[in-house]
Enzyme design. Structure first.
Site, PDB file in Angstrom:
ATOM      1  N   ARG A 101       8.593  11.826  36.967  1.00  0.00           N
ATOM      2  CA  ARG A 101       8.955  13.228  37.191  1.00  0.00           C
ATOM      3  C   ARG A 101       8.858  14.042  35.904  1.00  0.00           C
ATOM      4  O   ARG A 101       8.357  15.152  35.901  1.00  0.00           O
ATOM      5  CB  ARG A 101      10.371  13.289  37.776  1.00  0.00           C
ATOM      6  CG  ARG A 101      10.799  14.659  38.250  1.00  0.00           C
ATOM      7  CD  ARG A 101      12.162  14.582  38.916  1.00  0.00           C
ATOM      8  NE  ARG A 101      13.188  14.048  38.025  1.00  0.00           N
ATOM      9  CZ  ARG A 101      14.449  13.851  38.377  1.00  0.00           C
ATOM     10  NH1 ARG A 101      14.830  14.091  39.614  1.00  0.00           N
ATOM     11  NH2 ARG A 101      15.325  13.377  37.518  1.00  0.00           N
ATOM     12  N   TYR A 102       9.375  13.479  34.819  1.00  0.00           N
ATOM     13  CA  TYR A 102       9.259  14.140  33.515  1.00  0.00           C
ATOM     14  C   TYR A 102       7.938  13.734  32.866  1.00  0.00           C
ATOM     15  O   TYR A 102       7.462  12.610  33.069  1.00  0.00           O
ATOM     16  CB  TYR A 102      10.418  13.727  32.608  1.00  0.00           C
ATOM     17  CG  TYR A 102      11.780  14.207  33.058  1.00  0.00           C
ATOM     18  CD1 TYR A 102      12.197  15.505  32.827  1.00  0.00           C
ATOM     19  CD2 TYR A 102      12.656  13.341  33.709  1.00  0.00           C
ATOM     20  CE1 TYR A 102      13.450  15.936  33.235  1.00  0.00           C
ATOM     21  CE2 TYR A 102      13.910  13.761  34.123  1.00  0.00           C
ATOM     22  CZ  TYR A 102      14.300  15.063  33.879  1.00  0.00           C
ATOM     23  OH  TYR A 102      15.541  15.495  34.284  1.00  0.00           O
ATOM     24  N   ARG A 105       8.332  10.353  30.369  1.00  0.00           N
ATOM     25  CA  ARG A 105       9.101   9.157  30.723  1.00  0.00           C
ATOM     26  C   ARG A 105       9.057   8.916  32.218  1.00  0.00           C
ATOM     27  O   ARG A 105       8.880   9.853  33.014  1.00  0.00           O
ATOM     28  CB  ARG A 105      10.537   9.260  30.234  1.00  0.00           C
ATOM     29  CG  ARG A 105      11.312  10.478  30.711  1.00  0.00           C
ATOM     30  CD  ARG A 105      12.470  10.743  29.758  1.00  0.00           C
ATOM     31  NE  ARG A 105      13.293  11.874  30.115  1.00  0.00           N
ATOM     32  CZ  ARG A 105      12.992  13.134  29.798  1.00  0.00           C
ATOM     33  NH1 ARG A 105      11.873  13.420  29.162  1.00  0.00           N
ATOM     34  NH2 ARG A 105      13.804  14.121  30.122  1.00  0.00           N
ATOM     35  N   CYS A 114      22.626  -4.565  43.749  1.00  0.00           N
ATOM     36  CA  CYS A 114      23.737  -4.196  42.862  1.00  0.00           C
ATOM     37  C   CYS A 114      24.880  -5.162  43.129  1.00  0.00           C
ATOM     38  O   CYS A 114      25.054  -5.648  44.257  1.00  0.00           O
ATOM     39  CB  CYS A 114      24.219  -2.777  43.130  1.00  0.00           C
ATOM     40  SG  CYS A 114      23.098  -1.476  42.610  1.00  0.00           S
ATOM     41  N   CYS A 118      28.270   1.525  44.864  1.00  0.00           N
ATOM     42  CA  CYS A 118      29.124   2.696  44.662  1.00  0.00           C
ATOM     43  C   CYS A 118      28.917   3.679  45.805  1.00  0.00           C
ATOM     44  O   CYS A 118      27.790   3.949  46.214  1.00  0.00           O
ATOM     45  CB  CYS A 118      28.810   3.368  43.330  1.00  0.00           C
ATOM     46  SG  CYS A 118      28.934   2.260  41.908  1.00  0.00           S
ATOM     47  N   CYS A 121      26.477   6.768  45.318  1.00  0.00           N
ATOM     48  CA  CYS A 121      25.161   6.432  44.761  1.00  0.00           C
ATOM     49  C   CYS A 121      24.074   7.392  45.240  1.00  0.00           C
ATOM     50  O   CYS A 121      23.961   7.674  46.438  1.00  0.00           O
ATOM     51  CB  CYS A 121      24.800   5.001  45.159  1.00  0.00           C
ATOM     52  SG  CYS A 121      23.179   4.475  44.571  1.00  0.00           S
ATOM     53  N   ARG A 123      21.015   6.699  45.302  1.00  0.00           N
ATOM     54  CA  ARG A 123      19.942   5.933  45.955  1.00  0.00           C
ATOM     55  C   ARG A 123      20.457   5.149  47.160  1.00  0.00           C
ATOM     56  O   ARG A 123      19.943   4.087  47.487  1.00  0.00           O
ATOM     57  CB  ARG A 123      19.289   4.983  44.941  1.00  0.00           C
ATOM     58  CG  ARG A 123      18.558   5.725  43.838  1.00  0.00           C
ATOM     59  CD  ARG A 123      17.689   4.801  43.005  1.00  0.00           C
ATOM     60  NE  ARG A 123      17.086   5.564  41.929  1.00  0.00           N
ATOM     61  CZ  ARG A 123      17.122   5.219  40.643  1.00  0.00           C
ATOM     62  NH1 ARG A 123      17.703   4.105  40.278  1.00  0.00           N
ATOM     63  NH2 ARG A 123      16.553   5.981  39.738  1.00  0.00           N
ATOM     64  N   ASP A 283      25.523  14.115  42.187  1.00  0.00           N
ATOM     65  CA  ASP A 283      24.319  14.529  42.905  1.00  0.00           C
ATOM     66  C   ASP A 283      24.657  14.936  44.340  1.00  0.00           C
ATOM     67  O   ASP A 283      25.588  14.403  44.959  1.00  0.00           O
ATOM     68  CB  ASP A 283      23.281  13.398  42.939  1.00  0.00           C
ATOM     69  CG  ASP A 283      22.669  13.132  41.576  1.00  0.00           C
ATOM     70  OD1 ASP A 283      22.633  14.061  40.748  1.00  0.00           O
ATOM     71  OD2 ASP A 283      22.231  11.994  41.334  1.00  0.00           O
ATOM     72  N   ASP A 320      21.589  17.061  37.570  1.00  0.00           N
ATOM     73  CA  ASP A 320      20.218  16.779  37.968  1.00  0.00           C
ATOM     74  C   ASP A 320      19.943  17.626  39.207  1.00  0.00           C
ATOM     75  O   ASP A 320      20.570  17.424  40.251  1.00  0.00           O
ATOM     76  CB  ASP A 320      20.056  15.283  38.282  1.00  0.00           C
ATOM     77  CG  ASP A 320      18.761  14.719  37.733  1.00  0.00           C
ATOM     78  OD1 ASP A 320      17.807  15.498  37.586  1.00  0.00           O
ATOM     79  OD2 ASP A 320      18.706  13.513  37.461  1.00  0.00           O
ATOM     80  N   LYS A 327      17.165  17.612  34.828  1.00  0.00           N
ATOM     81  CA  LYS A 327      18.511  17.860  34.315  1.00  0.00           C
ATOM     82  C   LYS A 327      18.609  19.211  33.622  1.00  0.00           C
ATOM     83  O   LYS A 327      17.698  19.624  32.906  1.00  0.00           O
ATOM     84  CB  LYS A 327      18.917  16.768  33.333  1.00  0.00           C
ATOM     85  CG  LYS A 327      19.106  15.392  33.953  1.00  0.00           C
ATOM     86  CD  LYS A 327      19.570  14.395  32.915  1.00  0.00           C
ATOM     87  CE  LYS A 327      19.705  13.006  33.526  1.00  0.00           C
ATOM     88  NZ  LYS A 327      18.390  12.442  33.936  1.00  0.00           N
TER      89      LYS A 327
END
Length: 357
Positions: A101-102, A105, A114, A118, A121, A123, A283, A320, A327
Site C-alpha cells: 500500500r505504501y 514498504r 494467533c 483479539c 482485530c 483481520r 480500526d 489508519d 496512517k
C-alpha cells in the site's frame, strides 16, 4: 501439569482454550457473555493460551484482559462506517499474502495462526482460516515480487502471528529477504511477547541475531500484560536476538482509555527495554464499536501525557484511514502559523508562546 510444560510454548499452543465449555471451567461467564460467545463463534474463532488466561482477574467483570478476549454483544453489530477490510489490504495485494500500500514498504502475511484472537482485530475476516496462509509456492511468488519491486525497502512479516512458524521457516524467510539488495531492513509484528512469551526462546532469538538488524513490533495494551514472563521474552529479544523492540497499542474503551493507565504501561515498557511506538485509534472493522474511543478523547489523553511524561515513553497517536488512505497523525494544533512572521506555539499546558524566525 509440570512446570516445564507451562514454560513450553508448544504446550501452551496445544492447550489453548477454544470452546465455551473450556472457558466455563476456568472463569464464570455472565449470561450476556455466554450468549455473545455462542453467536460470535459463528463468524470468528476463539482462542486463548493458558498463560494469557491466567492474567484475568476472575472476580472483575471489567478486567482489561477479559475484555480483550471474550466476545461481547457489540461484536455482532455492524455500524455504517465499519467494514470487514477497513484498510483495503486485499485491494493492494499484488500476490497472495503481500499487501503493498505504501510505496517503500510491504506487509507479508505469512501465518493465519494467533495464540489469542483479539476481539478488536482488524483481520478478523481471515485469521484462523488455514486457506488464507500462503503456501511455499506462494512464498516464492512473494519473494519474486520483492526482488522485482525495487522501491520496496522494508518488509513487515505479519499474520496472524509470524512467530507461529517453525524456527527453520523463520530463518528461511529472513535469509531470503536479506539477499535482496534493495531491502533495507525487516520488521516482525508479533503479539507473542504478550500472549505467548515462552515462544521467545533463545534458539529463535539467536536466529534473529543472524539477520541483524531485525525490528520487532509487539502489542501490549495494558500494564497487566507486562509480566515477568514478558520481561524475560523481551530480554531474550534484545540480548540474544539483537533486536530493536517497539510497541504499538490500540486505544480501547474501558481498557486503556485514560492517561494514568497509559502512563503506567509506557513506563513499564521502557523499563523492560521497549519503546512505545504507536497508539492506534481502533480500526473501523466490523463489530469494533464497543472498543472505540472518540478521537477527541484520545487527543485529550495525549495532551495529559505530553510534557508530564518523558518523551521516550510517548508513542505517536495515529489513525489508519478506512479505505486504505494510510496512517495520519492525531493531535492538537501545536503550531499556529502567522503571515506576520510571528509564529505562535501551544505547549503541553495549553500556554501560547510567540517567536519570530
Amino acid at each position: 501439569m509440570k512446570a516445564k510444560d507451562w514454560n513450553d510454548w508448544r504446550w501452551q499452543l496445544q492447550e489453548r482454550l477454544t470452546t465455551l465449555s473450556e472457558i466455563n471451567e476456568k472463569i464464570s461467564l455472565s449470561e450476556a457473555e455466554t450468549q455473545s460467545f455462542t453467536k460470535a463463534s459463528e463468524s470468528f474463532s476463539f482462542s486463548v493460551t493458558p498463560y494469557y488466561l491466567s492474567l484475568i482477574d476472575p472476580t472483575d467483570a471489567d478486567c482489561a484482559i477479559r475484555k480483550q478476549i471474550l466476545p461481547r454483544e457489540g461484536e455482532l453489530i455492524q455500524l455504517p462506517n465499519e467494514e470487514a477490510d477497513p484498510l483495503r489490504e486485499e485491494s493492494y495485494m499484488p500476490v497472495k499474502g503481500v499487501t503493498h500500500r505504501y510505496p517503500d514498504r510491504a506487509i507479508w502475511y505469512v501465518s493465519h495462526v494467533c495464540a489469542v484472537y483479539c476481539r478488536f482485530c482488524t483481520r478478523k475476516r481471515k485469521v484462523s482460516h488455514p486457506n488464507e496462509t500462503p503456501n511455499k509456492n506462494e512464498w516464492n511468488l512473494a519473494l519474486d515480487y520483492f526482488n522485482q519491486t525495487k522501491n520496496v525497502r522494508e518488509v513487515i512479516l505479519s499474520g496472524g502471528d509470524p512467530l507461529s512458524l517453525a524456527n527453520s521457516q523463520i530463518d528461511f524467510l529472513l535469509e531470503e529477504l536479506k539477499k535482496i539488495p534493495h531491502i533495507n531492513h525487516v520488521r516482525i509484528h508479533t503479539r507473542y511477547p504478550v500472549t505467548l512469551p515462552m515462544r521467545l526462546e533463545p534458539e529463535l532469538c539467536k536466529i534473529m541475531s543472524k539477520h541483524f538488524p531485525i525490528y520487532v513490533v509487539t502489542h501490549f495494551n495494558h500494564p497487566k500484560e507486562v509480566t515477568e514472563e514478558s520481561r524475560k521474552a523481551i530480554e531474550n529479544l534484545i540480548k540474544l536476538g539483537n533486536a530493536i523492540v517497539l510497541n504499538q497499542s490500540v486505544l480501547l474503551k474501558g481498557i486503556n482509555d485514560n492517561a494514568k493507565t497509559l502512563e503506567t504501561l509506557h513506563f513499564a515498557l521502557v523499563k523492560i527495554g521497549v519503546k512505545p511506538y504507536y497508539l492506534h485509534q481502533c480500526d473501523e472493522v466490523f463489530g469494533s464499536s464497543d472498543f472505540v474511543v472518540p478521537i477527541s478523547d484520545g487527543i485529550k489523553i495525549m495532551e495529559e501525557l505530553r510534557g508530564f511524561s518523558s518523551g521516550i515513553t510517548l508513542p505517536t497517536y495515529v489513525k489508519d484511514l478506512t479505505g486504505g488512505g494510510g496512517k495520519v497523525l492525531l493531535g492538537p494544533n501545536y503550531f499556529l502559523p502567522s503571515e506576520s512572521g510571528i509564529h505562535r506555539f501551544k505547549n503541553y499546558k495549553g500556554e501560547i508562546f510567540e517567536t519570530k524566525h
